[in-house]
Design a protein around this motif. Structure first.
Motif, short mmCIF file in Angstrom:
data_model
loop_
_atom_site.label_atom_id
_atom_site.label_comp_id
_atom_site.label_asym_id
_atom_site.label_seq_id
_atom_site.Cartn_x
_atom_site.Cartn_y
_atom_site.Cartn_z
N TYR A 254 0.84 -1.20 0.00
CA TYR A 254 0.00 0.00 0.00
C TYR A 254 0.88 1.25 0.00
N LEU A 255 1.94 1.26 0.81
CA LEU A 255 2.82 2.42 0.88
C LEU A 255 3.52 2.66 -0.46
N LEU A 256 3.89 1.58 -1.16
CA LEU A 256 4.59 1.71 -2.43
C LEU A 256 3.66 2.10 -3.57
N ARG A 257 2.38 1.73 -3.45
CA ARG A 257 1.43 1.95 -4.55
C ARG A 257 0.17 2.63 -4.02
N THR A 258 0.35 3.69 -3.23
CA THR A 258 -0.77 4.33 -2.55
C THR A 258 -1.84 4.81 -3.52
N GLU A 259 -1.45 5.48 -4.58
CA GLU A 259 -2.44 6.02 -5.52
C GLU A 259 -3.29 4.92 -6.14
N GLU A 260 -2.66 3.81 -6.48
CA GLU A 260 -3.41 2.69 -7.06
C GLU A 260 -4.39 2.13 -6.05
N TYR A 261 -3.93 1.94 -4.79
CA TYR A 261 -4.81 1.41 -3.76
C TYR A 261 -5.95 2.37 -3.43
N MET A 262 -5.68 3.68 -3.51
CA MET A 262 -6.72 4.67 -3.25
C MET A 262 -7.86 4.57 -4.26
N ARG A 263 -7.58 4.01 -5.43
CA ARG A 263 -8.63 3.77 -6.43
C ARG A 263 -9.24 2.39 -6.26
N ARG A 264 -8.38 1.38 -6.07
CA ARG A 264 -8.85 -0.01 -6.06
C ARG A 264 -9.70 -0.33 -4.83
N VAL A 265 -9.26 0.14 -3.66
CA VAL A 265 -9.98 -0.21 -2.43
C VAL A 265 -11.41 0.31 -2.44
N PRO A 266 -11.64 1.59 -2.70
CA PRO A 266 -13.03 2.06 -2.74
C PRO A 266 -13.87 1.36 -3.81
N LEU A 267 -13.25 1.09 -4.95
CA LEU A 267 -13.98 0.42 -6.03
C LEU A 267 -14.46 -0.96 -5.59
N PHE A 268 -13.58 -1.71 -4.92
CA PHE A 268 -13.95 -3.06 -4.48
C PHE A 268 -14.98 -3.03 -3.36
N PHE A 269 -14.71 -2.27 -2.30
CA PHE A 269 -15.56 -2.35 -1.12
C PHE A 269 -16.90 -1.65 -1.30
N SER A 270 -17.02 -0.78 -2.25
CA SER A 270 -18.32 -0.16 -2.51
C SER A 270 -19.31 -1.14 -3.12
N THR A 271 -18.81 -2.30 -3.60
CA THR A 271 -19.68 -3.28 -4.25
C THR A 271 -20.14 -4.41 -3.32
N VAL A 272 -19.69 -4.43 -2.06
CA VAL A 272 -20.15 -5.50 -1.17
C VAL A 272 -21.63 -5.28 -0.88
N PRO A 273 -22.39 -6.34 -0.60
CA PRO A 273 -23.83 -6.19 -0.35
C PRO A 273 -24.14 -5.22 0.78
#
Length: 262
Positions: free
Chosen positions: A40-59
């Motif tokens: 996460y520290l090495l790829r913060t910008e990528e995680y800042m996009r991927r994490v919200p995208l994934f967790f916004s789709t949980v039921p």
């Protein structure tokens, strides 16, 4: 409590090695995600996009468990996750705090994001003769079994008295709490500091009902003035003849330093 069994989607998120070990050993059907804080520290910008995208789709009715150590970078990640999940989800944390009893400390700012923050000071697994990593390893198996068994039984595996309505009534409301899988009852521990909870006795088929009742009676003596929901389960797959799941909470104000010593 009768009626049809209602299931919920459980989402287990392990942040860092300690949380990920528990998540990897969960044995119930669930969504399981591990996040490496170093990546996460090495790829913060990528995680800042991927994490919200994934967790916004949980039921919407998910029960989201975040398992982690209390470290600044992990807290940053859990905030990102909690800010992303649907509003209707139940938010639960399981935080490792070696040698620290979180219930006695002032409420951390991030704790307000959760319905309940369960914590584990690892007191059951400490041994001065072995490294802390060994305590984490032993704890991960016990915690995973406790969570897996709790969920299986909430979903109707020969459970008496406890269901999801009971579970939500205990864990919602801004609490600090513990979840323990016990082979015996340590009467010297200060169980009485908790306000409410669920106590389940798990017994193999060959255990006499009288023996299971004796365990419940021990807890009832300790927690007689508390708001406790009692349950009993027969489970042929438990490792010992009898085990107890204790899920106990208290309301978490701005400071809990008035509680009893642990």
């Amino acid at each position: 409590m009768g009626g049809a069994v209602i299931g919920f989607t459980h989402v287990f998120v392990g942040i860092g090695g300690a949380g990920s070990k528990v998540v990897n050993e969960i044995t119930v059907d669930s969504i399981k995600v591990n996040i490496n804080p170093g990546r996460y520290l090495l790829r913060t910008e990528e995680y800042m996009r991927r994490v919200p995208l994934f967790f916004s789709t949980v039921p919407e009715d998910s029960i989201v468990w975040i398992l982690t150590e209390d470290k600044p970078i992990n807290v940053e990640i859990l905030r990102l996750i909690i800010d992303s999940i649907p509003e209707g989800a139940t938010r639960l944390a399981y935080v490792f705090t070696p040698a620290r009893e979180l219930v006695k400390e002032k409420k951390p700012q991030w704790a307000g994001l959760f319905d309940t923050v369960f914590y584990d000071s690892l007191w059951e697994f400490f041994d001065e003769r072995k490294p802390l990593s060994e305590a984490y390893k032993e704890a991960s198996g016990s915690i995973a079994r406790a969570l897996s068994s709790l969920i299986r039984n909430l979903e109707g595996q020969m459970l008496i008295n406890v269901d999801y309505a009971d579970f939500f009534s205990v864990v919602r409301g801004g609490n600090v709490g513990i979840i323990r899988l016990l082979r015996s009852v340590d009467l010297s521990w200060h169980w009485g500091i908790w306000d409410r909870g669920i106590i389940m006795t798990l017994a193999r088929d060959d255990v006499a009902l009288r023996e299971a009742h004796q365990i419940l009676e021990m807890f009832q003596g300790i927690l007689r003035k508390k708001d406790i929901i009692w349950g009993m389960v027969t489970d042929k797959d438990i490792k010992n003849r009898m085990e107890v799941i204790a899920l106990l909470v208290k309301e978490w104000g701005e400071g809990n330093d008035k509680g009893g010593a642990l």
